[in-house]
Write an enzyme that holds these catalytic residues in place. Structure first.
Site, PDB file in Angstrom:
ATOM      1  N   LYS A   1       0.818  -1.216   0.000  1.00  0.00           N
ATOM      2  CA  LYS A   1       0.000   0.000   0.000  1.00  0.00           C
ATOM      3  C   LYS A   1       0.850   1.264   0.000  1.00  0.00           C
ATOM      4  CE  LYS A   1      -3.832  -2.354   2.265  1.00  0.00           C
ATOM      5  NZ  LYS A   1      -3.243  -3.684   2.061  1.00  0.00           N
TER       6      LYS A   1
ATOM      7  N   SER B   1      -3.894 -13.050   9.278  1.00  0.00           N
ATOM      8  CA  SER B   1      -3.371 -12.080  10.240  1.00  0.00           C
ATOM      9  C   SER B   1      -4.526 -11.420  10.980  1.00  0.00           C
ATOM     10  CB  SER B   1      -2.528 -11.017   9.528  1.00  0.00           C
ATOM     11  OG  SER B   1      -3.319 -10.268   8.628  1.00  0.00           O
TER      12      SER B   1
END
Length: 614
Positions: free
Chosen positions: A417, A458
């Protein structure tokens, strides 16, 4: 029946009981042989019991009792009677025949023909008793087998599973047959037919009301394995896959487990250079910030395999840090990790500059992995000041402390990102990369950042969210039908970070090959099918629209075109960029002043986005 088998008396005297049963079978075999030899005609003269005959019978029974125990026939489990038991039973009968024949010649009590016939009957009846028991027990167990299952692969794995199913109530299934691309339809394996090819799995499952599929194929290409997994999971029938684990003693352990979503992503295998990683971790002091998080904790798990002298785990989340240390202490007690590794758990926030400096001065780590960061895009859009203070200024504290305290190696976890970011979280990560690349490394510190995409499972990621939504009956929510993301398992990411750490030299940015991007809608579809449900029928998939700051496509693949490969095919590298340190410091001062003056989210984000423009 099971209570009898588990009783202490049975467990203690089982061997004697089996031996006595075998002796009775031997006696019966000799009686039948004697009757056959006399054409089943018995008169008083024939059955006259003399002292010599009594001694002969006693000797015969004692001999068989001793020989059968020498060959340990009493130790075998009748439920698992197989080739080994057949050989041992035959040898014991053959030895008894030789010994009995010798004494027959000496004493002339029985004829050798009678001994030969009797021992042949002994062999047949001893095995027959075991096989009858095996069949009877299997029949009793099979009464409760009402769920049909199908085995994919009519090879060694399929044969092993077939036997395991019918001897282990952990798998209470009735096997209807096998699917195999290389066995002719109708071929029989262990009494069950090959029903067709693997491509016919959906039709065969529907026709036979199959409740579970077992995949036992291992020796196929990754591409073909992926096709088989897709074919089986598309049926929405619970599917288990054979996994082979290599133990510490190099022995293989085979188990069958549910297909995990990571099995369907077709991830490439990782080629780790163990000696390279060990060269900078073994006998070193290693520090991991954000050690309680998904990536940080897995980094710690991977690091201990390289036997550092000390592992310093830093996090502000006390519960996660406590549980991680307890996990390692259990491993020490079980001798699963080197007892000499010192473990330190430190509750420290990376935003506390003085505490970070104290940590680096007091412990003097050789290697620092920086994984502490805020990562959730929508939350950081709502609180950009929090993202900036933690991700940018917190990271600045760690980098400054590493440079000023003589740390040898610093590796920072970044994200895809950070490539042309459209959100606050990505922008903060790009700023930390710029800050790292602007630092002076003439003091000998090796610095690098590692970028990768989403990691499966996660904390707060899409996989746990989907699992919870499916568990609650749906709907499963997807932001956009066409949105795609890169995925990697947590262990893969941690291993590649360790490998990239070896290559770290002067402020490079490493990019991990995440494979092909995955369409999130397809991911939701597969997860619903893995749960044994049908998308659109049992569980709905709903499109809810993109969240603030969210991209349709991440740009990791495009970024790799601007990198060059390392000697690991899954790790690419951007060479260092000469970024003016004074310019970056000036931007950070300006950003800090702005946050002290206003809480306007849009203004802060606009300034941040302008600062990271190349």
């Amino acid at each position: 029946m099971n209570s009898l088998y588990k009783s202490n008396i049975y467990q203690k005297y089982r061997g004697i009981l089996i031996s006595l049963i075998d002796v009775c079978i031997v006696m019966f075999s000799y009686l039948v042989a004697y009757m056959i030899q006399n054409n089943f005609f018995i008169n008083e003269k024939t059955i006259a019991l003399t002292k010599l005959l009594a001694l002969g019978l006693f000797f015969m029974l004692l001999l068989h009792f001793i020989v059968l125990r020498l060959f340990k026939t009493q130790m075998s489990l009748w439920t698992y009677t197989g080739p080994n038991e057949i050989i041992r039973t035959f040898l014991s009968c053959f030895v008894c025949f030789l010994i009995m024949s010798y004494f027959v010649i000496k004493v002339d009590l029985f004829s050798i023909e009678l001994i030969a016939l009797a021992e042949l009957l002994c062999f047949i009846f001893l095995l027959g008793a075991r096989m009858l028991y095996r069949m009877a027990r299997r029949y009793i167990v099979d009464v409760d087998r009402v769920d049909n299952c199908l085995i994919v692969g009519a090879g060694n794995g399929g044969y092993l599973l077939m036997n395991e199913i019918y001897h282990n109530m952990a798998y209470p299934y009735n096997v209807i047959g096998f699917l195999d691309d290389f066995k002719k339809k109708g071929t029989m394996l262990s009494g069950k037919p090959v029903l067709g090819t693997i491509s016919e799995v959906e039709r065969i499952c529907q026709e036979n009301n199959v409740r579970c599929i077992f995949i036992t194929i291992s020796s196929v290409s990754d591409e073909r394995k992926q096709e088989i997994l897709d074919l089986c999971t598309s049926t929405s029938i619970p599917t288990k896959i054979m996994r082979i684990f290599v133990g510490n003693d190099e022995s293989n352990h085979i188990s069958f487990e549910d297909i995990d979503i990571k099995d369907l992503l077709n991830r490439p295998s990782i080629d780790l250079k163990i000696d390279q990683i060990g060269s900078y971790l073994t006998n070193k002091v290693v520090c991991v910030t954000g050690a309680g998080g998904s990536i940080g904790s897995e980094l710690c798990r991977q690091i201990i395999h390289f036997n550092p002298s000390k592992l310093i785990m830093v996090d502000i989340n006390e519960n996660a840090l406590y549980m991680l240390k307890q996990e390692f202490l259990v491993m020490k007690r079980k001798k699963q990790m080197n007892d000499s590794i010192q473990l330190e758990s430190l509750i420290v926030s990376i935003r506390e500059r003085e505490e970070i400096y104290k940590l680096m001065r007091n412990y003097k780590p050789d290697v620092v992995y920086h994984a502490a960061a805020h990562k959730h895009v929508p939350l950081m859009e709502d609180r950009p000041t929090e993202a900036i203070r933690n991700n940018i200024f917190g990271t600045k504290n760690v980098i400054d402390a590493c440079c000023d305290c003589g740390i040898s190696r610093f590796i920072m976890i970044s994200t895809d990102k950070a490539v042309n970011p459209t959100n606050v979280m990505g922008a903060t990560k790009r700023m930390t990369e710029m800050y790292m690349q602007s630092r002076n490394t003439k003091g000998g510190i090796h610095m690098a950042a590692v970028r990768f995409g989403n990691v499966l499972g996660s904390n707060g990621s899409v996989i746990p969210i989907f699992k919870e939504q499916i568990k609650n009956g749906g709907p499963v929510t997807v932001t956009d039908k066409d949105i795609k993301r890169y995925f990697m398992t947590i262990p893969e990411a941690a291993q590649l970070v360790l490998q990239a750490g070896f290559y770290a030299n002067e402020r490079e940015i490493f990019v991990l090959d995440m494979g092909k991007p995955v369409r999130i809608w397809d991911l939701a579809d597969k997860m619903i099918r893995l749960a044994g449900l049908v998308p659109g029928k049992d569980i709905e998939i709903q499109e809810i629209g993109l969240r603030p700051g969210e991209k349709m496509f991440e740009e990791l693949a495009l970024e790799m075109e601007e990198c060059h490969k390392t000697d690991n095919n899954l790790i690419f590298v951007h060479e260092k960029m000469d970024i003016d340190s004074k310019e970056v410091d000036s931007k950070l001062n300006k950003l800090n002043e702005l946050m002290n003056q206003t809480d306007d989210k849009l203004q802060i984000k606009e300034v941040l986005m302008d600062m990271i423009k190349e």
